[in-house]
Design an enzyme around this catalytic site. Structure first.
Site, mmCIF file in Angstrom:
data_model
loop_
_atom_site.group_PDB
_atom_site.id
_atom_site.type_symbol
_atom_site.label_atom_id
_atom_site.label_comp_id
_atom_site.label_asym_id
_atom_site.label_seq_id
_atom_site.Cartn_x
_atom_site.Cartn_y
_atom_site.Cartn_z
ATOM 1 N N THR A 46 21.624 -6.480 48.606
ATOM 2 C CA THR A 46 22.185 -5.380 49.389
ATOM 3 C C THR A 46 21.992 -5.619 50.879
ATOM 4 O O THR A 46 22.930 -5.482 51.676
ATOM 5 C CB THR A 46 21.514 -4.052 48.998
ATOM 6 N N TYR A 109 30.310 1.609 39.930
ATOM 7 C CA TYR A 109 31.601 2.292 39.797
ATOM 8 C C TYR A 109 31.997 2.527 38.335
ATOM 9 O O TYR A 109 32.392 3.627 37.961
ATOM 10 C CB TYR A 109 32.728 1.542 40.528
ATOM 11 N N TYR A 135 18.216 -4.875 38.668
ATOM 12 C CA TYR A 135 18.137 -4.111 39.913
ATOM 13 C C TYR A 135 18.658 -2.713 39.634
ATOM 14 O O TYR A 135 19.843 -2.519 39.362
ATOM 15 C CB TYR A 135 18.966 -4.825 40.981
ATOM 16 N N ARG A 140 23.273 3.900 44.723
ATOM 17 C CA ARG A 140 24.405 3.088 45.165
ATOM 18 C C ARG A 140 25.404 2.828 44.040
ATOM 19 O O ARG A 140 26.602 2.702 44.287
ATOM 20 C CB ARG A 140 23.920 1.738 45.723
ATOM 21 N N LYS A 164 13.740 -4.552 39.671
ATOM 22 C CA LYS A 164 13.519 -4.003 41.009
ATOM 23 C C LYS A 164 13.884 -2.533 40.931
ATOM 24 O O LYS A 164 15.029 -2.175 40.639
ATOM 25 C CB LYS A 164 14.397 -4.709 42.045
ATOM 26 N N ILE A 209 10.409 -5.975 46.877
ATOM 27 C CA ILE A 209 11.540 -6.692 47.466
ATOM 28 C C ILE A 209 11.907 -5.879 48.689
ATOM 29 O O ILE A 209 12.460 -4.783 48.583
ATOM 30 C CB ILE A 209 12.686 -6.853 46.465
#
Length: 297
Positions: A46, A109, A135, A140, A164, A209
């Site tokens: 990201t 999405y 992740y 997001r 993560k 991270i």
């Protein structure tokens, strides 16, 4: 064995004035992190603006980073996609480019089910022979990997090794690690939020991270190392010391503030790719104050 323990940097992708990737600066950043005790480099995540890199740029960034790092430090490549086949293709190419491990975000999405997530991650894992860190960032992507899914995948698939966690929910972290312990499954959990490094370590996390590591690599490493050395007071002091700075680094969407911070420090990492834009003046002032308070500028 864990991919890494401690502080891995979620590395920015430096840009030239014309918006192209600045590979010379990327090499400088890799050397900077190796010199300052960063425990792993996470490239094309990201923070690295992977969503606006072409596939060719994406793989070249990974290849170049691996070449410069030259096995002195683990390189974890971001290879997620909302299309399973695209994620497989990118993951295979990243491994061929030298990546030591992969960071794979949940499909965004599409909002697939937990069964869909399992099928997605298993398909990617079958295509490569390196460790995979999932992740989990529902803010997001619009989809969350539930604790049962995290633990089941780590249990059932040998090269899916951890997650993560950027849910921001410490109860969720506790649920994952508690379930893993109950079932005797190793789950390497990394904080995806710099304001939760020490709390997550206290629950059994392996490290972070980190966005903060872009500007304070030694200090972020020291925070995790102090905890591992059982100096919890020092670890907590460092966590608390940088609270305002971390808040400044996330007062606009990542990586807008961290690139601003690096440029203020003279690191010259360039601009952002659209649709990201430069910081608003009021937020830039907050960030600059926080940086001055810890004597970064």
């Amino acid at each position: 064995m864990s991919v890494f323990t401690g502080a891995g940097v979620a590395l920015v992708t430096p840009m030239n004035q014309d918006g192209s990737v600045n590979y010379e600066k990327l090499a400088e950043l890799v050397e900077f992190h190796i010199k300052n005790s960063t425990d792993a480099i996470i490239i094309c995540g990201t923070t690295g603006e992977a969503s606006t890199l072409s596939d060719e740029e994406h793989i070249e960034c990974i290849r170049y980073c691996c070449e410069v790092a030259d096995k002195r430090i683990p390189v974890v490549a971001g290879t997620g996609s909302n299309c399973t086949q695209s994620a497989i293709d990118l993951s295979v190419k990243a491994v061929e480019a030298g990546a030591d491990a992969l960071l794979v975000v949940t499909p965004y999405y599409n909002k697939c089910t937990q069964n869909g997530l399992k099928a997605h991650y298993k398909a990617i894992a079958e295509a490569v022979n390196v460790p995979i860190i999932m992740y989990n960032i529902p803010g997001r992507t619009g989809v969350k990997i539930m604790p049962e899914t995290v633990v089941s995948l780590c249990e059932e698939v040998s090269n899916i090794v951890g997650v993560k966690d950027a849910t921001g929910d410490l109860s969720e972290v506790a649920d994952v690690l508690g379930l893993a312990k109950k079932r005797g499954v190793q789950v390497d959990l990394y904080s995806g939020n710099d304001d939760q490094i020490v709390p997550i370590l206290s629950l059994g996390g392996k490290g972070v991270i980190s966005v903060l590591s872009n500007i304070l690599p030694q200090e972020t490493h020291d925070m995790t190392q102090a905890y591992f050395d059982k100096d919890t007071e020092k670890a907590a002091d460092l966590q608390l010391k940088y609270c305002d700075l971390i808040r400044g680094l996330f007062c606009e969407v990542n990586p807008i503030p961290v690139k601003k911070a690096m440029n203020l420090m003279g690191m010259n990492v360039g601009s952002l790719r659209a649709p990201l834009t430069e910081m608003e003046d009021v937020n830039a002032a907050k960030l600059e104050k926080a940086m001055k308070d810890v004597k970064l500028i």
